[in-house]
Scaffold this motif. Sequence first.
Motif, PDB file in Angstrom:
ATOM      1  N   VAL A 115      -3.464  -2.810 -16.050  1.00  0.00           N
ATOM      2  CA  VAL A 115      -2.811  -2.139 -14.913  1.00  0.00           C
ATOM      3  C   VAL A 115      -1.883  -3.227 -14.013  1.00  0.00           C
ATOM      4  CG1 VAL A 115      -2.137   0.170 -13.076  1.00  0.00           C
ATOM      5  CG2 VAL A 115      -3.693   0.248 -14.894  1.00  0.00           C
ATOM      6  N   LEU A 116      -0.408  -3.221 -14.258  1.00  0.00           N
ATOM      7  CA  LEU A 116       0.185  -4.232 -13.292  1.00  0.00           C
ATOM      8  C   LEU A 116       0.765  -3.722 -12.126  1.00  0.00           C
ATOM      9  CD1 LEU A 116       2.454  -6.540 -13.044  1.00  0.00           C
ATOM     10  CD2 LEU A 116       3.639  -4.926 -14.555  1.00  0.00           C
ATOM     11  N   GLY A 117       0.617  -2.436 -12.195  1.00  0.00           N
ATOM     12  CA  GLY A 117       0.449  -1.746 -10.850  1.00  0.00           C
ATOM     13  C   GLY A 117       1.281   0.056 -11.339  1.00  0.00           C
ATOM     14  N   PHE A 118       1.194   0.738  -9.760  1.00  0.00           N
ATOM     15  CA  PHE A 118       1.586   2.547  -9.695  1.00  0.00           C
ATOM     16  C   PHE A 118       2.294   2.867  -8.600  1.00  0.00           C
ATOM     17  CE2 PHE A 118      -2.467   1.386  -7.890  1.00  0.00           C
ATOM     18  CZ  PHE A 118      -2.222   2.740  -7.154  1.00  0.00           C
ATOM     19  N   SER A 119       2.980   4.060  -8.757  1.00  0.00           N
ATOM     20  CA  SER A 119       3.648   4.697  -7.887  1.00  0.00           C
ATOM     21  C   SER A 119       3.431   5.809  -7.395  1.00  0.00           C
ATOM     22  CB  SER A 119       4.924   4.364  -7.948  1.00  0.00           C
ATOM     23  OG  SER A 119       5.752   5.172  -7.146  1.00  0.00           O
ATOM     24  N   PRO A 120       2.733   6.157  -6.789  1.00  0.00           N
ATOM     25  CA  PRO A 120       2.988   8.024  -6.478  1.00  0.00           C
ATOM     26  C   PRO A 120       4.293   8.761  -6.820  1.00  0.00           C
ATOM     27  CG  PRO A 120       2.454   7.386  -4.679  1.00  0.00           C
ATOM     28  CD  PRO A 120       2.756   6.096  -5.190  1.00  0.00           C
ATOM     29  N   LYS A 121       4.309  10.078  -6.727  1.00  0.00           N
ATOM     30  CA  LYS A 121       5.344  10.839  -6.686  1.00  0.00           C
ATOM     31  C   LYS A 121       5.236  12.514  -6.667  1.00  0.00           C
ATOM     32  CE  LYS A 121       9.728  10.979 -10.016  1.00  0.00           C
ATOM     33  NZ  LYS A 121      10.231  10.447 -11.200  1.00  0.00           N
ATOM     34  N   VAL A 144       8.679   3.526  -1.588  1.00  0.00           N
ATOM     35  CA  VAL A 144       9.741   3.646  -1.664  1.00  0.00           C
ATOM     36  C   VAL A 144       9.840   1.908  -2.128  1.00  0.00           C
ATOM     37  CG1 VAL A 144      12.345   2.451  -0.967  1.00  0.00           C
ATOM     38  CG2 VAL A 144      11.157   4.941  -0.232  1.00  0.00           C
ATOM     39  N   GLN A 145       8.830   1.530  -1.420  1.00  0.00           N
ATOM     40  CA  GLN A 145       8.529   0.123  -1.262  1.00  0.00           C
ATOM     41  C   GLN A 145       7.462  -0.011  -3.105  1.00  0.00           C
ATOM     42  OE1 GLN A 145       5.227  -1.615   1.080  1.00  0.00           O
ATOM     43  NE2 GLN A 145       7.306  -1.519   2.227  1.00  0.00           N
ATOM     44  N   LYS A 146       6.693   0.172  -3.147  1.00  0.00           N
ATOM     45  CA  LYS A 146       6.783   0.541  -4.864  1.00  0.00           C
ATOM     46  C   LYS A 146       7.286   0.775  -5.897  1.00  0.00           C
ATOM     47  CE  LYS A 146       1.504   1.454  -3.724  1.00  0.00           C
ATOM     48  NZ  LYS A 146       0.682   2.434  -4.215  1.00  0.00           N
ATOM     49  N   GLU A 147       8.064   1.852  -5.797  1.00  0.00           N
ATOM     50  CA  GLU A 147       9.332   2.150  -6.249  1.00  0.00           C
ATOM     51  C   GLU A 147      10.289   1.200  -6.302  1.00  0.00           C
ATOM     52  OE1 GLU A 147      10.449   5.370  -8.784  1.00  0.00           O
ATOM     53  OE2 GLU A 147       9.028   5.169  -7.547  1.00  0.00           O
ATOM     54  N   ASP A 240       2.663  13.504  -9.543  1.00  0.00           N
ATOM     55  CA  ASP A 240       2.511  12.406 -10.832  1.00  0.00           C
ATOM     56  C   ASP A 240       2.488  11.248 -10.208  1.00  0.00           C
ATOM     57  OD1 ASP A 240       4.409  13.701 -12.967  1.00  0.00           O
ATOM     58  OD2 ASP A 240       5.191  14.283 -11.279  1.00  0.00           O
ATOM     59  N   ILE A 241       1.653  10.497 -11.234  1.00  0.00           N
ATOM     60  CA  ILE A 241       1.327   8.836 -10.951  1.00  0.00           C
ATOM     61  C   ILE A 241       2.459   8.149 -12.015  1.00  0.00           C
ATOM     62  CG2 ILE A 241      -0.533   7.258 -11.070  1.00  0.00           C
ATOM     63  CD1 ILE A 241      -2.150   9.514  -9.804  1.00  0.00           C
ATOM     64  N   GLN A 242       2.180   7.157 -11.243  1.00  0.00           N
ATOM     65  CA  GLN A 242       3.137   6.866 -12.212  1.00  0.00           C
ATOM     66  C   GLN A 242       2.733   5.376 -13.014  1.00  0.00           C
ATOM     67  OE1 GLN A 242       8.317   7.529 -12.379  1.00  0.00           O
ATOM     68  NE2 GLN A 242       7.653   7.003 -10.118  1.00  0.00           N
ATOM     69  N   ILE A 243       2.482   4.376 -13.724  1.00  0.00           N
ATOM     70  CA  ILE A 243       1.794   3.765 -14.567  1.00  0.00           C
ATOM     71  C   ILE A 243       2.659   2.644 -15.160  1.00  0.00           C
ATOM     72  CG2 ILE A 243      -0.383   2.749 -14.637  1.00  0.00           C
ATOM     73  CD1 ILE A 243      -1.552   5.517 -14.770  1.00  0.00           C
ATOM     74  N   LYS A 244       2.854   1.038 -14.592  1.00  0.00           N
ATOM     75  CA  LYS A 244       3.103  -0.166 -15.041  1.00  0.00           C
ATOM     76  C   LYS A 244       2.217  -0.739 -15.723  1.00  0.00           C
ATOM     77  CE  LYS A 244       7.643   0.071 -15.371  1.00  0.00           C
ATOM     78  NZ  LYS A 244       8.565  -0.795 -15.254  1.00  0.00           N
ATOM     79  N   LEU A 245       2.030  -0.878 -17.251  1.00  0.00           N
ATOM     80  CA  LEU A 245       0.912  -1.367 -17.192  1.00  0.00           C
ATOM     81  C   LEU A 245       0.950  -3.193 -17.658  1.00  0.00           C
ATOM     82  CD1 LEU A 245      -0.979   0.224 -20.746  1.00  0.00           C
ATOM     83  CD2 LEU A 245      -1.234   0.148 -18.223  1.00  0.00           C
ATOM     84  N   LYS A 246       0.115  -4.205 -18.015  1.00  0.00           N
ATOM     85  CA  LYS A 246       0.710  -5.335 -17.976  1.00  0.00           C
ATOM     86  C   LYS A 246       0.966  -5.625 -20.058  1.00  0.00           C
ATOM     87  CE  LYS A 246      -2.908  -7.379 -14.683  1.00  0.00           C
ATOM     88  NZ  LYS A 246      -4.163  -8.276 -14.577  1.00  0.00           N
TER      89      LYS A 246
END
Length: 419
Positions: A115-121, A144-147, A240-246
């Motif tokens: 996981v590169l990072g995630f952002s709650p929503k 906002v910072q994670k988005e 929601d939890i938005q996830i970005k992968l490597k």
Amino acid sequence: MNFKLIFDIAKALLLARWRQTLVAAIGVTFSIGMFITLLSFMNGLNDMLDGLILNRTPHIRLYNEIKPNVNQPINLAKSYHNHYNFIRSIKASGSRQAIYNNGAVMQALSNDKRVLGFSPKITAQVFFNDGVVDITGAVNGIDVQKENKLFHFGEYIIAGTATDLDKIPNSIVLGKDLGDKLLAELGDVVQVTTAKGEIFQLKVVGYFQSGIQELDKTQSYASIMTAQKLLGQSANYITDIQIKLKDMNQAPGIAKEYRQLFVSDAEDIQTANAQFETGSFVRTLISYAVGVTLLIVAGFGIYNILNMMIFEKMDTIAILKAIGFSGKDVKSIFLVIALSIGFFGGLLGLMLGLGLSAIIDQVPFTTASLPTIKTYPISYSITFYVIGTVFSLVTTFLAGWFPSRKASQVDPVIIIRGK
């Protein structure tokens, strides 16, 4: 085989018919130049669209979808065990949109090296009150910072600043088209009504524009805390939890894993954007097809020129073979001619393609729907230049192979007797 002598003879034949040589070289130059320019522009366009759509889309989205209750009484009746039942009596009233134990879920994601990072929503359906008219819309509560870090949210802000959502309580960033409907300026207060009928006043601190009009007409953004307040939920409420992968290509497999591990719905980016990815693939395929067609046409031009050169140089070929040159030597001479045209024409074509791409890259791109895009998109991938070089040499080699093979089979006795 004397390579120096082969090259000298090939050079002499090229210069003797320099006009034909120039025409063939220009054909290759134009083909390679257009090939590079076309692919650079089309792939730049795809990258721009990816930036507008895919970069704003998580690789994996965790959420809980409202579904009918699977425990229907009719399914328990033995007489209907092997039937497909249309009757549904127990609705989905007991299901929750909130992600269960989301703190533990986010901790597990933090420890996952894929996981590169995630952002709650949080998504809250609301009505924007415009006098006696209610406009249906949605308020997305975000970190906002994670988005900004993961989804480039700040790049879509065309007025105000995204960080004001954290600094100013009860603030909102409106979609540009939605703001125009409400006639709301920066600093104005808009009124929203939640699905439960509660009314809130929110201060406008910015506008965003995604380039997708349907989104800009209905979407808005607030801090997670503000969204929780709108819904009357506690501080640990997340939908929601938005996830970005490597590695985005791992999304389908990891989504399936998360679906079982976290007992929630997980949607991967390939499934969510299947039509968009298909469109990008088709555009790229068409651009490659057109570019290769240009190269093949140039190859036929070289083939015809070499054929004419061989026909006009039959006596020269006969003399070469009469004084000891083998058929292999004659073939090598005409292959050197073809490859020389391909090499120098291709080199000039690469320079032409790079120059045209650079010019297009400086042309202003102005449209009201995409204010963040300032110039036409160009991709300077080295792959295009490598493909162009290889194709120029391959097509010219094949274009010279058949005429050179014909020249190598010339019988000098027949040609001399014919004279």
